[in-house]
Design a protein around this motif. Structure first.
Motif, PDB file in Angstrom:
ATOM      1  N   LEU A 138       0.868  -1.184   0.000  1.00  0.00           N
ATOM      2  CA  LEU A 138       0.000   0.000   0.000  1.00  0.00           C
ATOM      3  C   LEU A 138       0.899   1.227   0.000  1.00  0.00           C
ATOM      4  N   ALA A 139       0.696   2.129  -0.942  1.00  0.00           N
ATOM      5  CA  ALA A 139       1.467   3.368  -1.015  1.00  0.00           C
ATOM      6  C   ALA A 139       0.567   4.551  -0.713  1.00  0.00           C
ATOM      7  N   MET A 140       1.064   5.471   0.106  1.00  0.00           N
ATOM      8  CA  MET A 140       0.338   6.697   0.436  1.00  0.00           C
ATOM      9  C   MET A 140       1.242   7.892   0.158  1.00  0.00           C
ATOM     10  N   VAL A 141       0.691   8.903  -0.495  1.00  0.00           N
ATOM     11  CA  VAL A 141       1.405  10.160  -0.714  1.00  0.00           C
ATOM     12  C   VAL A 141       0.627  11.245   0.020  1.00  0.00           C
ATOM     13  N   THR A 142       1.263  11.827   1.022  1.00  0.00           N
ATOM     14  CA  THR A 142       0.593  12.808   1.867  1.00  0.00           C
ATOM     15  C   THR A 142       1.341  14.126   1.844  1.00  0.00           C
ATOM     16  N   ARG A 143       0.598  15.187   2.113  1.00  0.00           N
ATOM     17  CA  ARG A 143       1.208  16.521   2.231  1.00  0.00           C
ATOM     18  C   ARG A 143       1.217  16.904   3.705  1.00  0.00           C
ATOM     19  N   GLU A 144       2.398  17.314   4.171  1.00  0.00           N
ATOM     20  CA  GLU A 144       2.555  17.725   5.557  1.00  0.00           C
ATOM     21  C   GLU A 144       3.068  19.161   5.598  1.00  0.00           C
ATOM     22  N   PRO A 145       2.718  19.928   6.629  1.00  0.00           N
ATOM     23  CA  PRO A 145       3.200  21.311   6.722  1.00  0.00           C
ATOM     24  C   PRO A 145       4.716  21.353   6.822  1.00  0.00           C
ATOM     25  N   SER A 146       5.312  22.341   6.175  1.00  0.00           N
ATOM     26  CA  SER A 146       6.766  22.423   6.082  1.00  0.00           C
ATOM     27  C   SER A 146       7.438  22.834   7.383  1.00  0.00           C
ATOM     28  N   GLY A 147       6.751  23.604   8.226  1.00  0.00           N
ATOM     29  CA  GLY A 147       7.360  24.022   9.485  1.00  0.00           C
ATOM     30  C   GLY A 147       7.214  25.508   9.709  1.00  0.00           C
ATOM     31  N   VAL A 148       8.312  26.163  10.026  1.00  0.00           N
ATOM     32  CA  VAL A 148       8.307  27.599  10.296  1.00  0.00           C
ATOM     33  C   VAL A 148       8.543  28.343   8.984  1.00  0.00           C
ATOM     34  N   VAL A 149       7.641  29.249   8.671  1.00  0.00           N
ATOM     35  CA  VAL A 149       7.705  30.038   7.446  1.00  0.00           C
ATOM     36  C   VAL A 149       8.031  31.484   7.798  1.00  0.00           C
ATOM     37  N   ALA A 150       9.038  32.036   7.148  1.00  0.00           N
ATOM     38  CA  ALA A 150       9.307  33.477   7.228  1.00  0.00           C
ATOM     39  C   ALA A 150       8.698  34.136   6.004  1.00  0.00           C
ATOM     40  N   ALA A 151       7.863  35.130   6.216  1.00  0.00           N
ATOM     41  CA  ALA A 151       7.224  35.868   5.125  1.00  0.00           C
ATOM     42  C   ALA A 151       7.719  37.312   5.179  1.00  0.00           C
ATOM     43  N   VAL A 152       8.415  37.735   4.136  1.00  0.00           N
ATOM     44  CA  VAL A 152       8.976  39.081   4.074  1.00  0.00           C
ATOM     45  C   VAL A 152       8.257  39.813   2.951  1.00  0.00           C
ATOM     46  N   VAL A 153       7.547  40.879   3.298  1.00  0.00           N
ATOM     47  CA  VAL A 153       6.663  41.527   2.330  1.00  0.00           C
ATOM     48  C   VAL A 153       6.981  43.015   2.218  1.00  0.00           C
ATOM     49  N   ALA A 171      -3.047  27.877   6.649  1.00  0.00           N
ATOM     50  CA  ALA A 171      -4.002  26.833   6.277  1.00  0.00           C
ATOM     51  C   ALA A 171      -3.323  25.470   6.172  1.00  0.00           C
ATOM     52  N   ALA A 172      -2.054  25.471   5.713  1.00  0.00           N
ATOM     53  CA  ALA A 172      -1.320  24.222   5.565  1.00  0.00           C
ATOM     54  C   ALA A 172      -0.875  23.647   6.903  1.00  0.00           C
ATOM     55  N   GLY A 173      -0.920  24.447   7.964  1.00  0.00           N
ATOM     56  CA  GLY A 173      -0.497  23.982   9.277  1.00  0.00           C
ATOM     57  C   GLY A 173       0.851  24.507   9.710  1.00  0.00           C
ATOM     58  N   CYS A 174       1.453  25.420   8.934  1.00  0.00           N
ATOM     59  CA  CYS A 174       2.729  26.015   9.303  1.00  0.00           C
ATOM     60  C   CYS A 174       2.509  27.123  10.336  1.00  0.00           C
ATOM     61  N   THR A 175       3.595  27.508  10.978  1.00  0.00           N
ATOM     62  CA  THR A 175       3.602  28.722  11.785  1.00  0.00           C
ATOM     63  C   THR A 175       4.435  29.772  11.049  1.00  0.00           C
ATOM     64  N   VAL A 176       4.194  31.041  11.357  1.00  0.00           N
ATOM     65  CA  VAL A 176       4.696  32.114  10.497  1.00  0.00           C
ATOM     66  C   VAL A 176       5.372  33.204  11.313  1.00  0.00           C
ATOM     67  N   VAL A 177       6.500  33.696  10.779  1.00  0.00           N
ATOM     68  CA  VAL A 177       7.099  34.949  11.231  1.00  0.00           C
ATOM     69  C   VAL A 177       6.996  35.926  10.062  1.00  0.00           C
ATOM     70  N   LEU A 178       6.234  36.976  10.261  1.00  0.00           N
ATOM     71  CA  LEU A 178       6.009  37.978   9.218  1.00  0.00           C
ATOM     72  C   LEU A 178       6.898  39.184   9.483  1.00  0.00           C
ATOM     73  N   LYS A 179       7.681  39.572   8.459  1.00  0.00           N
ATOM     74  CA  LYS A 179       8.446  40.815   8.554  1.00  0.00           C
ATOM     75  C   LYS A 179       7.915  41.793   7.512  1.00  0.00           C
ATOM     76  N   PRO A 180       7.184  42.804   7.944  1.00  0.00           N
ATOM     77  CA  PRO A 180       6.738  43.825   6.997  1.00  0.00           C
ATOM     78  C   PRO A 180       7.872  44.782   6.665  1.00  0.00           C
ATOM     79  N   SER A 181       7.687  45.560   5.631  1.00  0.00           N
ATOM     80  CA  SER A 181       8.645  46.620   5.324  1.00  0.00           C
ATOM     81  C   SER A 181       8.703  47.609   6.473  1.00  0.00           C
TER      82      SER A 181
END
Length: 480
Positions: A138-153, A171-181
């Motif tokens: 039985l083969a399963m292909v699953t998507r898992e959250p990547s981890g910590v995301v840095a978003a620089v905008v 939505a994917a289950g990651c956590t985020v560090v947002l750096k605005p300008s």
């Protein structure tokens, strides 16, 4: 929509950050040069703390372990909070970067709220795969959250572009560090406070304020960041790729500059509409747009007619106080940016382009500017100006137009105006751009991807495809 005194009255009630005990920097409004707030000048220590909080929330917190539909409900709650505080958020955007309040309220906030709702509703609707195998496995292909995301905008669409990054990542289950300008931190800080009020767990969405050389670089080099998503200049994008190579080889997704061509053929179904859209596209948001159709490619047979109409539209635009709901174009984001735009206007004159309209400025307010008789090799035709400057080039055949359009290091977007279906299809296929608009410009929805070719970046924002940036594919093979 309120009148100017109404917006000023609301501004007086805002609880804006002031200088605290630690290092801080001023947020200067391009509206009138006043300091509207002070925010923390984050560096390595602040980035370390934010990444640590995001890592704890990912490794030990409930967010990635929630049912996807439950995460979706939290995003919908955040969208509701943004809707309730729409006036306040729009005002912050207008004050910090000079966007006309009408655009901030009806376009910027609409985009943020719609994005949060789109991914809130999409969460939980994906499906994993069960590839066919033999009867003994039985083969399963699953998507898992990547981890910590840095978003620089960047500052030009501070909430729209933040939403395009954080909503699919969350939505994917990651956590985020947002750096605005550093030019537009206030709306991001308020959004993070609303996220807490909406019930997002501690550490799931973090905001670090600071400049690129300090906070941005620290995020790019941080070994605790798994994915970095950036929108901004191509030069800065190169830095983030180097930071990844010098640290943990984190995945880096880039949406970078543009020098988008807008091709008007002589058989365009409505030349007047094509000209009006060309003017609107390049002068909207004071030209501070990566997708701005800043190269207008017009067939020689209709060039005079089209350019005259564009010039007329440019001269009719109302520049003024961004808090005046009647204002159509506000100031540029800052003095350094104004000088950059001015440098390109001067270069266009020196290189022999003809100035048809504008070219002047009053404070940070730069006139809508139109150059024609532009040659493809000129700096104004090749480099991203990121201001209200249009360069007009002419062509005599569709083949020539395609060659001119693709003769650019960028490939973010393109426009094409023609009544011929064959031309529309063949030219669209030939243009090296992530988005091609036919008989329109800047149209679309959240269900279609957005991103660029060549030095305009990689990966895609918007649509279900954005989730691919923030997930890992895992194969599980079970021998029976």
């Amino acid at each position: 929509m309120m009148d100017v005194p109404g917006w000023l009255d609301l501004a007086a009630t805002l609880d804006l950050p002031r200088s605290g005990a630690g290092p801080a920097f001023p947020v200067v409004s391009p509206r009138d040069g006043t300091v509207v707030a002070h925010v923390p000048d984050g560096g390595q220590a602040e980035v370390d703390a934010a990444v640590a909080a995001a890592r704890r929330a990912f490794d030990h917190g409930p967010w990635p372990r929630m049912a996807p539909a439950e995460r979706g409900r939290a995003l919908l709650a955040l969208a509701d909070q943004a809707e309730r505080h729409r006036d306040e958020l729009a005002l912050l955007v207008s004050l910090e970067m000079g966007k006309p309040i009408t655009d901030a309220h009806s376009i910027e906030l609409r985009a943020l709220i719609s994005t949060l709702r789109f991914y809130g509703e999409l969460a939980g609707k994906g499906a994993d795969e069960l590839p066919h195998t033999g009867p003994d496995a039985l083969a399963m292909v699953t998507r898992e959250p990547s981890g910590v995301v840095a978003a620089v905008v960047p500052w030009n669409f501070p909430l729209t572009l933040a939403g395009w990054k954080i909503a699919p990542a969350l939505a994917a289950g990651c956590t985020v560090v947002l750096k605005p300008s550093e030019r537009s931190p206030l709306s991001a800080l308020r959004l993070a406070a609303l996220a807490r009020e909406a019930g997002l767990p501690d550490g799931v969405l973090n905001v670090v304020t600071g400049d690129g050389p300090a906070a941005g670089r620290a995020l790019g080099l941080h070994p605790g960041v798994d994915v970095l998503a950036f929108t901004g200049s191509t030069e800065t994008g190169r830095h983030f790729l180097r930071y990844s190579a010098d640290s943990n080889l984190k995945r880096v997704w880039l949406e970078l500059g543009g020098k988008s061509p807008n091709i008007i053929c002589p058989d365009a179904p409505d030349l007047e509409r094509a000209a009006a859209t060309a003017a609107w596209g390049v002068f909207f948001n004071a030209g501070e747009m990566c997708t701005a159709p800043s190269r207008l490619l017009v067939h020689a047979d209709v060039a005079d007619q089209v350019v005259d109409a564009v010039v007329e539209k440019a001269r009719a635009l109302r520049l003024g106080d961004p808090l005046d709901p009647a204002t159509e174009m506000g100031p540029l984001a800052g003095r350094a940016h104004l000088e950059r735009v001015r440098g390109y206007v001067d270069a266009g004159r020196r290189e022999g382009a003809r100035l048809r309209s504008g070219g002047g400025h009053d404070g940070l307010f730069h006139e809508p500017t139109v150059f024609d008789r532009v040659r493809p090799g000129m700096a104004v035709a090749r480099e991203e100006i990121f201001g209200p400057v249009l360069c007009v080039l002419t062509f005599t055949s569709v083949q020539e137009a395609v060659l001119m359009a693709n003769d650019s290091p960028y490939g973010l977007a393109a426009g094409l105006w023609t009544a011929d279906l064959g031309t529309a299809i063949t030219v669209s296929r030939s243009l090296r751009a992530g988005t091609v608009w036919v008989n329109c410009y800047e149209e679309g929805g959240l269900n279609v991807p957005f991103g660029g070719y060549k030095q305009s970046g990689n990966g895609r924002d918007k649509s279900v495809h954005a989730l691919e940036k923030y997930t890992e594919l895992k194969t599980t093979w079970i021998q029976l």
